[in-house]
Design an enzyme around this catalytic site. Structure first.
Site, mmCIF file in Angstrom:
data_model
loop_
_atom_site.group_PDB
_atom_site.id
_atom_site.type_symbol
_atom_site.label_atom_id
_atom_site.label_comp_id
_atom_site.label_asym_id
_atom_site.label_seq_id
_atom_site.Cartn_x
_atom_site.Cartn_y
_atom_site.Cartn_z
ATOM 1 N N HIS A 1 8.108 -21.061 17.907
ATOM 2 C CA HIS A 1 9.402 -22.266 17.813
ATOM 3 C C HIS A 1 9.589 -23.052 18.811
ATOM 4 O O HIS A 1 10.592 -24.198 18.656
ATOM 5 C CB HIS A 1 10.805 -21.214 17.153
ATOM 6 C CG HIS A 1 9.911 -19.947 16.215
ATOM 7 N ND1 HIS A 1 9.298 -20.070 15.586
ATOM 8 C CD2 HIS A 1 10.792 -18.827 16.387
ATOM 9 C CE1 HIS A 1 9.707 -19.088 14.833
ATOM 10 N NE2 HIS A 1 10.391 -18.088 15.310
ATOM 11 N N ASP B 1 7.433 -14.100 21.356
ATOM 12 C CA ASP B 1 8.854 -13.911 20.177
ATOM 13 C C ASP B 1 9.224 -14.853 19.790
ATOM 14 O O ASP B 1 9.293 -15.959 18.037
ATOM 15 C CB ASP B 1 9.151 -12.254 20.372
ATOM 16 C CG ASP B 1 10.317 -12.480 18.672
ATOM 17 O OD1 ASP B 1 9.687 -12.804 18.036
ATOM 18 O OD2 ASP B 1 11.451 -12.587 18.582
ATOM 19 N N LYS C 1 25.408 -17.684 17.473
ATOM 20 C CA LYS C 1 24.603 -18.194 16.764
ATOM 21 C C LYS C 1 24.063 -20.148 16.673
ATOM 22 O O LYS C 1 24.800 -19.995 16.088
ATOM 23 C CB LYS C 1 23.859 -18.225 15.535
ATOM 24 C CG LYS C 1 22.605 -18.329 14.331
ATOM 25 C CD LYS C 1 22.120 -17.413 13.765
ATOM 26 C CE LYS C 1 20.655 -18.291 12.907
ATOM 27 N NZ LYS C 1 20.006 -17.027 13.268
ATOM 28 N N GLU D 1 20.739 -16.248 19.212
ATOM 29 C CA GLU D 1 20.866 -15.398 18.923
ATOM 30 C C GLU D 1 21.687 -14.614 19.148
ATOM 31 O O GLU D 1 21.888 -14.053 20.389
ATOM 32 C CB GLU D 1 19.650 -14.972 18.616
ATOM 33 C CG GLU D 1 18.444 -15.867 17.593
ATOM 34 C CD GLU D 1 17.591 -14.318 17.422
ATOM 35 O OE1 GLU D 1 17.158 -13.688 16.249
ATOM 36 O OE2 GLU D 1 16.354 -14.562 18.272
ATOM 37 N N ARG E 1 0.709 -1.459 0.063
ATOM 38 C CA ARG E 1 -0.176 -0.028 0.065
ATOM 39 C C ARG E 1 0.568 1.405 -0.151
ATOM 40 O O ARG E 1 0.442 2.100 0.180
ATOM 41 C CB ARG E 1 -1.061 -0.020 1.237
ATOM 42 C CG ARG E 1 -0.198 -0.119 2.539
ATOM 43 C CD ARG E 1 -1.168 -0.583 3.372
ATOM 44 N NE ARG E 1 -0.297 -1.059 3.977
ATOM 45 C CZ ARG E 1 -1.341 -1.151 6.408
ATOM 46 N NH1 ARG E 1 -2.401 -0.765 6.012
ATOM 47 N NH2 ARG E 1 -0.690 -1.603 6.996
ATOM 48 N N PHE F 1 -4.836 -1.919 1.288
ATOM 49 C CA PHE F 1 -5.372 -3.703 2.370
ATOM 50 C C PHE F 1 -7.016 -3.807 3.554
ATOM 51 O O PHE F 1 -7.830 -4.386 2.765
ATOM 52 C CB PHE F 1 -4.853 -4.499 3.356
ATOM 53 C CG PHE F 1 -3.317 -4.410 3.096
ATOM 54 C CD1 PHE F 1 -3.279 -4.830 1.571
ATOM 55 C CD2 PHE F 1 -1.935 -4.842 3.823
ATOM 56 C CE1 PHE F 1 -1.800 -5.132 0.821
ATOM 57 C CE2 PHE F 1 -0.794 -4.467 3.046
ATOM 58 C CZ PHE F 1 -1.084 -5.375 1.381
#
Ligand code: BG6
Length: 488
Positions: A236, A231, A341, A212, A49, A92
């Protein structure tokens, strides 16, 4: 030639100028094209958009594609892929804008609508697609995060479900598309060696670490509202836990696998108010060093608010209340700005039931199965053998039986998780996607933790960037007489 056939489709990417689309989704589609896994009639519509001309946006997408695919980019594939691509300006929320989209899509091909936008607009997009006749037969793909708790995730899922049935709704958890995560199913259910040992009689505990090295990377606005529990753990890490803990499914169908995962989520023991201090650690990084460079703390990152008590690290002990796992703790740990990581699952087997070697070697005695998800994907089983040499007596040593995927299959490139996931959506295979009841069961378990934190009002514990988290995360596991595998 690939042995898989994929039907032609129109792939409409909502939020095409966003970070996820540019960094992961276009490169994944490009790779599928390169591997011969996009039907020659498949088209890709980039929907956004933002103001600006079509030409300008197309040039930007191309430039980012070249950047993220990098040196391995094949010019012929890039040209073929770009020829499939068209940019469409759509607000949208505006139903009128979808009329032009419907004309572009036509009715010959199946539409796949991928929502790489905030979840708050998923319902409106679905409604608008339906108004212009684009809902029938269409598959919708929902990016995470879907909501920020059970209630808000229900709202999003219900809004989508008004227009799209569950069997055409694909909820992404990109960890499920990772090669080694896929391999967990093969490892567990194609090797009777493991499955017979996979329970509380033989396993003492399980560790799941997703560390991470990066910090917030310009995503403070989003991350600060979420935090590491929402998060990473809610999706996960709990998905990894499910794949390790679930019972063998009757077959490989999406629902057989998802039925077993939901059972695990429902069997997770709620964490009591006392458990919040002994079983769970929240942390927030302060300034420190990452890869040898000084880096700021979470509260000093770009666009940050110095008052935030959002966690960037969580370690916890989860218990599963069923026959298979009674008394076997699952230690989960994830954080930003860790030393490296690393995503790794370690299954610690129990000691042999009768011990016959020198007492001082006793602590060493236990087999470990180490499943490395990233980097250096592979599996290693630590077994005990005897030290070689006439003078060594029955001295024991622990050594690895190792399978390193990138060495073993040297010629084959390991595909990115999104390549597999996009391919599976095109093939109509839902087993790598999260069902509504799974997401809800995961939220339910996380909600009680979030509520407990809120009630206690305790601030997250500081840890230096570049360390393995607050000291109390070490105490969390040592209190049970154990330690995190491989920590220095
Ligand atoms: C995303 C999270 O889902 O996963 C990010 O929102 C995180 O905060 C990322 O960095 C990690 O993914 P990967 O594949 O790099 O381990």
């Amino acid at each position: 030639m690939p042995s898989i056939t994929v039907e032609p489709c129109t792939f409409a990417l909502f939020g095409a100028l966003g970070d996820l689309a540019l960094r992961k989704l276009f490169p994944a589609l490009y790779q599928l094209d390169g591997a011969g896994l996009l039907h020659e009639d498949t088209r890709v519509l980039a929907l956004a958009r933002e103001a600006g001309s079509e030409q300008q946006h197309m040039a930007h997408i191309e430039q980012e594609l070249r950047k993220y695919v990098g040196k391995e980019l094949d010019e012929a594939v890039a040209q073929r892929f770009l020829a499939r691509l068209a940019y469409v300006h759509v607000d949208f929320m505006k139903a009128d804008d979808y009329v032009g989209l419907a004309e572009k899509v036509g009715s010959e091909q199946r539409l796949i609508a991928y929502f790489a936008t905030p979840a708050a607009v998923y319902g409106a997009i679905c409604e608008n697609l339906s108004k212009v006749g684009l809902a029938e037969n269409t598959r919708v793909v929902l990016e995470k995060p879907i909501g920020s708790d059970l209630e808000s995730s229900r709202k999003v899922n219900d809004a989508v479900a008004q227009f799209f049935p569950e069997n055409r709704t694909y909820r992404i958890d990109h960890y499920l598309g990772k090669e080694t995560v896929q391999n967990l199913i093969a490892l567990r259910f194609a090797n009777s060696l493991f499955e017979t040992q996979w329970n509380q009689n033989y396993i003492s505990h399980v560790e799941i670490t997703v560390a991470e090295q990066v910090g917030i990377e310009g995503r403070w606005g989003y991350f600060d509202k979420a935090g590491q529990l929402r998060d990473m753990i809610q999706n996960h890490l709990l998905q990894l836990l499910c794949l390790i803990a679930m019972d063998p499914p009757a077959d490989l169908s999406a629902d057989s696998i998802r039925d077993e995962k939901v059972k695990v989520l429902k069997a997770l023991a709620p964490i009591s108010p006392e458990g919040l201090t002994t079983q769970v650690v929240r942390g927030q990084y302060i300034a420190g060093y990452s890869a040898g460079k000084a880096v700021p703390g979470y509260l000093e990152e770009e666009n940050s608010n110095t008052q935030s008590d959002t966690e960037t690290f969580v370690a916890l002990r989860a218990d599963i209340r069923n026959w298979r796992w009674a008394g076997v703790p699952f230690y989960l740990r994830t954080g930003k700005r860790m030393p490296q990581k690393l995503s790794q699952i370690v299954i610690h087997f129990k000691e042999p039931s009768h011990y016959i070697f020198a007492p001082e070697q006793r602590l060493q005695i236990s087999n470990k199965l180490i499943i490395r998800l990233q980097p250096d994907e592979g599996i290693s089983l630590r077994v005990m053998t005897k030290e070689q040499g006439l003078d060594k007596g029955m001295q024991l040593r622990s050594g690895p039986l190792q399978l390193n995927f990138s060495d073993t299959y040297r010629s084959a490139r390991i595909p990115d998780a999104y390549e597999r996931l996009l391919l599976e959506v095109m093939r109509g295979n839902q087993n790598l996607f999260v069902r509504k009841d799974e997401i809800e069961a995961a939220w339910k378990w996380c909600d009680q933790l979030i509520a407990g934190w809120k009630k206690s009002g305790d601030a997250p514990k500081p840890y230096a960037a570049g360390s393995w988290g607050p000291m109390s995360s070490i105490a969390l596991i040592t209190r049970d007489g154990r330690s995190w595998y491989g920590d220095i």
